[in-house]
Design a protein around this motif. Sequence first.
Motif, PDB file in Angstrom:
ATOM      1  N   CYS A 195       0.838  -1.205   0.000  1.00 27.11           N
ATOM      2  CA  CYS A 195       0.000   0.000   0.000  1.00 27.11           C
ATOM      3  C   CYS A 195       0.874   1.256   0.000  1.00 27.11           C
ATOM      4  O   CYS A 195       0.636   2.191  -0.766  1.00 27.11           O
ATOM      5  CB  CYS A 195      -0.922  -0.018   1.216  1.00 27.11           C
ATOM      6  SG  CYS A 195      -2.039   1.399   1.348  1.00 27.11           S
ATOM      7  N   GLU A 196       1.902   1.277   0.854  1.00 22.98           N
ATOM      8  CA  GLU A 196       2.801   2.432   0.924  1.00 22.98           C
ATOM      9  C   GLU A 196       3.508   2.673  -0.401  1.00 22.98           C
ATOM     10  O   GLU A 196       3.645   3.807  -0.841  1.00 22.98           O
ATOM     11  CB  GLU A 196       3.852   2.225   2.030  1.00 22.98           C
ATOM     12  CG  GLU A 196       3.392   2.583   3.402  1.00 22.98           C
ATOM     13  CD  GLU A 196       3.065   4.064   3.550  1.00 22.98           C
ATOM     14  OE1 GLU A 196       3.906   4.924   3.243  1.00 22.98           O
ATOM     15  OE2 GLU A 196       1.942   4.346   3.976  1.00 22.98           O
ATOM     16  N   GLU A 197       3.971   1.601  -1.029  1.00 18.70           N
ATOM     17  CA  GLU A 197       4.712   1.742  -2.278  1.00 18.70           C
ATOM     18  C   GLU A 197       3.834   2.159  -3.449  1.00 18.70           C
ATOM     19  O   GLU A 197       4.328   2.685  -4.453  1.00 18.70           O
ATOM     20  CB  GLU A 197       5.423   0.424  -2.614  1.00 18.70           C
ATOM     21  CG  GLU A 197       6.561   0.121  -1.661  1.00 18.70           C
ATOM     22  CD  GLU A 197       7.155  -1.263  -1.834  1.00 18.70           C
ATOM     23  OE1 GLU A 197       6.582  -2.102  -2.588  1.00 18.70           O
ATOM     24  OE2 GLU A 197       8.199  -1.530  -1.216  1.00 18.70           O
ATOM     25  N   ASN A 198       2.526   1.936  -3.317  1.00 20.28           N
ATOM     26  CA  ASN A 198       1.601   2.227  -4.430  1.00 20.28           C
ATOM     27  C   ASN A 198       0.590   3.312  -4.110  1.00 20.28           C
ATOM     28  O   ASN A 198      -0.379   3.472  -4.852  1.00 20.28           O
ATOM     29  CB  ASN A 198       0.879   0.940  -4.833  1.00 20.28           C
ATOM     30  CG  ASN A 198       1.846  -0.048  -5.427  1.00 20.28           C
ATOM     31  OD1 ASN A 198       2.333   0.139  -6.526  1.00 20.28           O
ATOM     32  ND2 ASN A 198       2.171  -1.074  -4.660  1.00 20.28           N
ATOM     33  N   ARG A 199       0.783   4.049  -3.045  1.00 18.13           N
ATOM     34  CA  ARG A 199      -0.186   5.104  -2.703  1.00 18.13           C
ATOM     35  C   ARG A 199      -0.037   6.267  -3.672  1.00 18.13           C
ATOM     36  O   ARG A 199       1.038   6.552  -4.161  1.00 18.13           O
ATOM     37  CB  ARG A 199      -0.029   5.547  -1.247  1.00 18.13           C
ATOM     38  CG  ARG A 199       1.211   6.335  -0.983  1.00 18.13           C
ATOM     39  CD  ARG A 199       1.282   6.747   0.489  1.00 18.13           C
ATOM     40  NE  ARG A 199       2.280   7.746   0.674  1.00 18.13           N
ATOM     41  CZ  ARG A 199       3.576   7.512   0.893  1.00 18.13           C
ATOM     42  NH1 ARG A 199       4.006   6.279   0.960  1.00 18.13           N
ATOM     43  NH2 ARG A 199       4.424   8.495   1.045  1.00 18.13           N
ATOM     44  N   LYS A 200      -1.144   6.890  -3.926  1.00 21.71           N
ATOM     45  CA  LYS A 200      -1.137   8.037  -4.850  1.00 21.71           C
ATOM     46  C   LYS A 200      -1.978   9.132  -4.294  1.00 21.71           C
ATOM     47  O   LYS A 200      -2.916   8.984  -3.643  1.00 21.71           O
ATOM     48  CB  LYS A 200      -1.660   7.602  -6.210  1.00 21.71           C
ATOM     49  CG  LYS A 200      -0.715   6.633  -6.829  1.00 21.71           C
ATOM     50  CD  LYS A 200      -1.087   6.388  -8.276  1.00 21.71           C
ATOM     51  CE  LYS A 200      -0.039   5.594  -8.909  1.00 21.71           C
ATOM     52  NZ  LYS A 200       0.222   4.555  -9.450  1.00 21.71           N
TER      53      LYS A 200
END
Length: 170
Positions: free
Chosen positions: A165-170
């Motif tokens: 989730c952290e790596e793909n948050r926008k």
Amino acid sequence: MKRFPLFAGLLAGALGAGPALAQQSNAQQSKVGDWTIEKRTQDTHCNASRGYKDKEDENRDYIIVITYSEKAIVIVIIYDGWEWDKVGEILRADVGTDDAHIMKKAKWEVMDKTTVRGIFEYDQSIMDRLSKAKRLTLDFENDDDDSIEMQIPRAGEALAALKFCEENRK
């Protein structure tokens, strides 16, 4: 009463993420077992949360919320058996898991009568120990009555989902 949105907001506030309270509809959620991985639009970080009632402890609520950034790991523990007196009070507790010590005399801030929050400098070894754990313990200094053991099954999977989730948050 579900407290996840309130305390997820408190975590976000701890990391400088804006307003503490927000509408649940502003969240992207996924589930890993009984963990909820959540990214709310007003927050800058994702949260992993898990809550349960312990029938062996008068059916009391136990809730944990974890979030992190490259600078900090934040853990909030809510236990309705606590009755802390002073909001803002700093407590000291040894933190461990079922098979490892994480840190001694860690600082925990009282958020309300049933909630404490620990904010720690990011350390991958803490995340590694948490990911292998089935239980998290807080052993409060000079206060055995308020020490706690919390069940955190599937923590490794939840933390992996939190990382995603952290790596793909926008």
